[in-house]
Motif scaffolding. Structure first.
Motif, PDB file in Angstrom:
ATOM      1  N   GLU A  89       0.825  -1.205   0.000  1.00 40.66           N
ATOM      2  CA  GLU A  89       0.000   0.000   0.000  1.00 40.66           C
ATOM      3  C   GLU A  89       0.862   1.258   0.000  1.00 40.66           C
ATOM      4  N   ILE A  90       1.939   1.294   0.781  1.00 40.20           N
ATOM      5  CA  ILE A  90       2.779   2.487   0.791  1.00 40.20           C
ATOM      6  C   ILE A  90       3.514   2.618  -0.552  1.00 40.20           C
ATOM      7  N   GLU A  91       3.851   1.496  -1.166  1.00 45.84           N
ATOM      8  CA  GLU A  91       4.466   1.549  -2.495  1.00 45.84           C
ATOM      9  C   GLU A  91       3.477   2.105  -3.513  1.00 45.84           C
ATOM     10  N   ALA A  92       2.214   1.723  -3.402  1.00 42.56           N
ATOM     11  CA  ALA A  92       1.175   2.248  -4.292  1.00 42.56           C
ATOM     12  C   ALA A  92       0.946   3.734  -4.039  1.00 42.56           C
ATOM     13  N   ALA A  93       1.001   4.142  -2.763  1.00 38.05           N
ATOM     14  CA  ALA A  93       0.840   5.560  -2.420  1.00 38.05           C
ATOM     15  C   ALA A  93       1.985   6.372  -3.006  1.00 38.05           C
ATOM     16  N   GLU A  94       3.189   5.865  -2.895  1.00 37.10           N
ATOM     17  CA  GLU A  94       4.365   6.545  -3.455  1.00 37.10           C
ATOM     18  C   GLU A  94       4.229   6.684  -4.974  1.00 37.10           C
ATOM     19  N   GLU A  95       3.799   5.626  -5.623  1.00 38.41           N
ATOM     20  CA  GLU A  95       3.615   5.670  -7.075  1.00 38.41           C
ATOM     21  C   GLU A  95       2.552   6.697  -7.455  1.00 38.41           C
ATOM     22  N   ARG A  96       1.475   6.744  -6.689  1.00 42.79           N
ATOM     23  CA  ARG A  96       0.415   7.711  -6.983  1.00 42.79           C
ATOM     24  C   ARG A  96       0.908   9.140  -6.806  1.00 42.79           C
ATOM     25  N   ILE A  97       1.680   9.400  -5.768  1.00 41.61           N
ATOM     26  CA  ILE A  97       2.233  10.737  -5.553  1.00 41.61           C
ATOM     27  C   ILE A  97       3.141  11.124  -6.714  1.00 41.61           C
ATOM     28  N   GLU A  98       3.937  10.177  -7.189  1.00 44.98           N
ATOM     29  CA  GLU A  98       4.849  10.442  -8.304  1.00 44.98           C
ATOM     30  C   GLU A  98       4.100  10.748  -9.601  1.00 44.98           C
ATOM     31  N   GLU A  99       2.969  10.097  -9.818  1.00 45.48           N
ATOM     32  CA  GLU A  99       2.250  10.217 -11.083  1.00 45.48           C
ATOM     33  C   GLU A  99       1.143  11.263 -11.069  1.00 45.48           C
ATOM     34  N   ASP A 100       0.596  11.577  -9.907  1.00 44.86           N
ATOM     35  CA  ASP A 100      -0.570  12.467  -9.811  1.00 44.86           C
ATOM     36  C   ASP A 100      -0.131  13.845  -9.333  1.00 44.86           C
ATOM     37  N   ASP A 101       0.120  14.735 -10.284  1.00 39.72           N
ATOM     38  CA  ASP A 101       0.580  16.085  -9.948  1.00 39.72           C
ATOM     39  C   ASP A 101      -0.444  16.846  -9.108  1.00 39.72           C
ATOM     40  N   GLU A 102      -1.726  16.625  -9.369  1.00 38.75           N
ATOM     41  CA  GLU A 102      -2.757  17.319  -8.595  1.00 38.75           C
ATOM     42  C   GLU A 102      -2.710  16.901  -7.128  1.00 38.75           C
ATOM     43  N   LEU A 103      -2.520  15.624  -6.875  1.00 33.44           N
ATOM     44  CA  LEU A 103      -2.415  15.141  -5.496  1.00 33.44           C
ATOM     45  C   LEU A 103      -1.193  15.742  -4.819  1.00 33.44           C
ATOM     46  N   PHE A 104      -0.047  15.685  -5.492  1.00 33.02           N
ATOM     47  CA  PHE A 104       1.170  16.228  -4.894  1.00 33.02           C
ATOM     48  C   PHE A 104       1.018  17.723  -4.626  1.00 33.02           C
ATOM     49  N   ASP A 105       0.471  18.459  -5.586  1.00 33.52           N
ATOM     50  CA  ASP A 105       0.267  19.901  -5.397  1.00 33.52           C
ATOM     51  C   ASP A 105      -0.681  20.179  -4.237  1.00 33.52           C
ATOM     52  N   ALA A 106      -1.710  19.353  -4.080  1.00 34.19           N
ATOM     53  CA  ALA A 106      -2.650  19.528  -2.965  1.00 34.19           C
ATOM     54  C   ALA A 106      -1.959  19.297  -1.630  1.00 34.19           C
TER      55      ALA A 106
END
Length: 77
Positions: A51-68
């Protein structure tokens, strides 16, 4: 979030992702406030590694999430 001349900007945000059992805490760092690095950890106790690996991948790929997450930290400055 805090800011010092020597360290730049450092902030933490706790968040959850839908479908994940554990909450996360991201620590954000930027010397000047424009390019950010981060560290991702479980917010409390250890959780499921996949799950943390999936969260890390999502943060890397989802600019909107990271910006939020950055904006959430900056809102506490």
């Amino acid at each position: 979030m805090t800011h010092t001349k020597d360290d730049g900007y450092v902030g933490k945000v706790r968040f959850t992702l839908e479908g994940h059992k554990s909450a996360y805490e991201i620590t954000l760092h930027s010397k000047k406030g424009n390019e950010w690095s981060y560290s991702l950890n479980f917010a409390a106790e250890s959780g499921i590694e996949k799950e943390i690996e999936a969260a890390e991948e999502r943060i890397e790929e989802d600019d909107e999430l990271f910006d939020a997450l950055v904006e959430a930290a900056k809102s506490k400055l």
